[in-house]
Design a protein around this motif. Sequence first.
Motif, short mmCIF file in Angstrom:
data_model
loop_
_atom_site.label_atom_id
_atom_site.label_comp_id
_atom_site.label_asym_id
_atom_site.label_seq_id
_atom_site.Cartn_x
_atom_site.Cartn_y
_atom_site.Cartn_z
N ALA A 68 0.83 -1.21 0.00
CA ALA A 68 0.00 0.00 0.00
C ALA A 68 0.87 1.25 0.00
O ALA A 68 0.55 2.25 -0.66
CB ALA A 68 -0.93 -0.01 1.21
N TYR A 69 1.97 1.20 0.71
CA TYR A 69 2.89 2.34 0.78
C TYR A 69 3.49 2.63 -0.60
O TYR A 69 3.47 3.77 -1.08
CB TYR A 69 3.99 2.04 1.80
CG TYR A 69 5.11 3.06 1.84
CD1 TYR A 69 4.86 4.39 2.17
CD2 TYR A 69 6.42 2.69 1.55
CE1 TYR A 69 5.89 5.32 2.21
CE2 TYR A 69 7.45 3.60 1.59
CZ TYR A 69 7.18 4.92 1.91
OH TYR A 69 8.20 5.83 1.94
N GLU A 70 4.01 1.59 -1.25
CA GLU A 70 4.68 1.80 -2.54
C GLU A 70 3.68 2.17 -3.63
O GLU A 70 3.96 3.04 -4.46
CB GLU A 70 5.47 0.55 -2.94
CG GLU A 70 6.66 0.24 -2.03
CD GLU A 70 7.76 1.30 -2.10
OE1 GLU A 70 7.65 2.26 -2.89
OE2 GLU A 70 8.74 1.18 -1.34
N LEU A 71 2.52 1.52 -3.66
CA LEU A 71 1.51 1.87 -4.67
C LEU A 71 0.98 3.28 -4.42
O LEU A 71 0.71 4.04 -5.35
CB LEU A 71 0.36 0.86 -4.65
CG LEU A 71 0.69 -0.54 -5.20
CD1 LEU A 71 -0.44 -1.51 -4.89
CD2 LEU A 71 0.96 -0.49 -6.70
N GLY A 72 0.86 3.62 -3.15
CA GLY A 72 0.35 4.94 -2.79
C GLY A 72 1.23 6.07 -3.32
O GLY A 72 0.74 7.15 -3.63
N LYS A 73 2.52 5.81 -3.44
CA LYS A 73 3.44 6.84 -3.93
C LYS A 73 3.04 7.32 -5.32
O LYS A 73 3.29 8.46 -5.70
CB LYS A 73 4.87 6.30 -3.99
CG LYS A 73 5.54 6.11 -2.63
CD LYS A 73 6.93 5.51 -2.85
CE LYS A 73 7.63 5.28 -1.52
NZ LYS A 73 8.91 4.55 -1.70
N ALA A 74 2.46 6.40 -6.12
CA ALA A 74 2.09 6.76 -7.50
C ALA A 74 0.64 7.18 -7.61
O ALA A 74 0.14 7.42 -8.70
CB ALA A 74 2.35 5.58 -8.42
N GLY A 75 -0.05 7.21 -6.48
CA GLY A 75 -1.43 7.65 -6.52
C GLY A 75 -2.44 6.54 -6.69
O GLY A 75 -3.61 6.80 -6.98
N ARG A 283 1.32 5.07 8.98
CA ARG A 283 1.11 6.52 8.92
C ARG A 283 1.29 7.02 7.50
O ARG A 283 0.52 7.84 7.00
CB ARG A 283 2.08 7.22 9.88
CG ARG A 283 1.82 8.72 10.01
CD ARG A 283 2.73 9.37 11.04
NE ARG A 283 2.60 8.74 12.35
CZ ARG A 283 3.62 8.34 13.10
NH1 ARG A 283 4.86 8.47 12.68
NH2 ARG A 283 3.40 7.80 14.29
N ALA A 284 2.32 6.49 6.81
CA ALA A 284 2.59 6.93 5.44
C ALA A 284 1.47 6.49 4.49
O ALA A 284 1.14 7.20 3.55
CB ALA A 284 3.94 6.39 4.97
N VAL A 285 0.92 5.32 4.74
CA VAL A 285 -0.20 4.83 3.91
C VAL A 285 -1.43 5.70 4.16
O VAL A 285 -2.18 6.01 3.23
CB VAL A 285 -0.50 3.35 4.25
CG1 VAL A 285 -1.84 2.90 3.67
CG2 VAL A 285 0.62 2.45 3.75
N GLY A 286 -1.60 6.09 5.40
CA GLY A 286 -2.79 6.84 5.80
C GLY A 286 -3.73 5.93 6.58
O GLY A 286 -4.20 4.93 6.05
#
Length: 514
Positions: A68-75, A283-286
Amino acid sequence: MTRRALLVGVGAAGGAGAMFAAMGALGLAPDSQPKEFVPPRPGDFSLTGRGAAKVVVLGAGVAGLTCAYELGKAGYDCTVLEAADRVGGRVLTLRGGDRLTELGGETQTAAFGQGVYFNAGAGRIAPWMVTMDYCRELGVPVEIFVNGNASAYVYTRGMTAPVRARTARADMYGYVAELLAKAAGAGALDRRLTEDDRERLTEFLRRFGDLGPDLSYRDSPRRGFATYPGVGDGVPYGAPSSLGDVLAAGTGRAITMDFGYDQAMPMFQPVGGMDAIVTALARAVGRDRIRTGTRVTGLTDLPDGVEVAYEGGVFRADYCVAALPPHLLARLRHNLGARVTAALRTPVPVAAGKIGLEYGRRWWEIDDRIYGGITETDLDITHIWYPSHDYHSAAGLVVGYYNTEENAELYGRLSHRDRRARALTQGKKIHGEKYRAELRSSLSIAWQRQPHLEGGWVRWPSYDGGFALLGRPAGRVYFAGDWLTHLVAWQAGAMESARKAVTEIHRRVVKTPS
Ligand code: PHE
């Protein structure tokens, strides 16, 4: 413009995903996973006219959170569904007031004082592991985890009393060196050694075993001292036991356990508890993207998406990353086919357990001069871990057992009271009466009895077949977890597996015609 120049330009402007899309168009896309991980970036979509997809991640352990963290970086629009009421999976740090419930009913409440914590799951990180890169990226401070300590003890049932690790090591190295040097000197190895080889080997063995001029191992300051040198010259432990007694003690496993590439010093831990990593990831994922207390019951792969059933509803997404333990995925209602189910049933869950023993006095530092590290035993407790943090503070927590397989199953079947009693009886053989008398509080965990996990980790009877099958997506469902790597039982395995799933989803999304 050459193809290579084009790709370099596309890669620089659009990131890895765009480069893969362009390479695919040129018929160049490699079949194998690139070694270098480049997280998906929003810019990757500009070349393809695609938007980021919606992804549902099952499980908020290290693998799920990393996805989720890595995918989240790209939106990407990621939602993590987690059955437990907390994130982290087998990363679990318990502090005063925390509650722990096991399958079968018993609930323990940690009574630890301020500043005392128990890493009940993941506990150490090797410096080459990707876990360290996430600590750096997420700003999680790390400190040394003392994995090997010459002052810790070795205790086997072949011994009358525990010995320091330095003593056990000096004796085995000493006698092995003596035997080999004398065998070489007597010509027993002449078929393997030239004269020069023999001289060089002998020179090494003198150092390795601290041998005397006649190549005998009789004594060595490496064995340690009852009173260490200072103004006086100290009181050495003295001569070793006979070769026969040293061999009978069976210290082999104990004195080689930090030889492995995954166990060698220095190792690391986050300051303040291992859960700092999953806390930072979450936290970074939300937090709003992570739904705890949401147990998944079914998974359907559809032509245009995935449908996840959970207690209380249904969740639709374009793709799914299933980051639960394989034995639990196998029990889900799903339409991924019998081969997938059979593959998910192949890895065998392994039991693992720990007990945290809190003391109000750091007697291991004060009395035994042990600052971190591990006492190795052949008792059913296997290891005793001393804390690698907050030295000289008032209180501290010792891990009184960390065992696996049959020993963990044995402790797991007991009530907490009985686990504690058994662990104290064993530990007393090494540390004496204070081990029981000074205990302040305790808490134990049997990972095979943890809801939504049901195991410490898994063992693949063979990496043939099922491992490769689950390394590929089943329709729109990708699998992730330490169990899909050769780093089983490490956070790094979960993270690397997550990166593989993320890379593959991203490549697919940017390549799919809109
Ligand atoms: N990572 C766990 C540990 O360090 C389990 C493990 C032990 C995994 C040894 C591989 C080798 O204790």
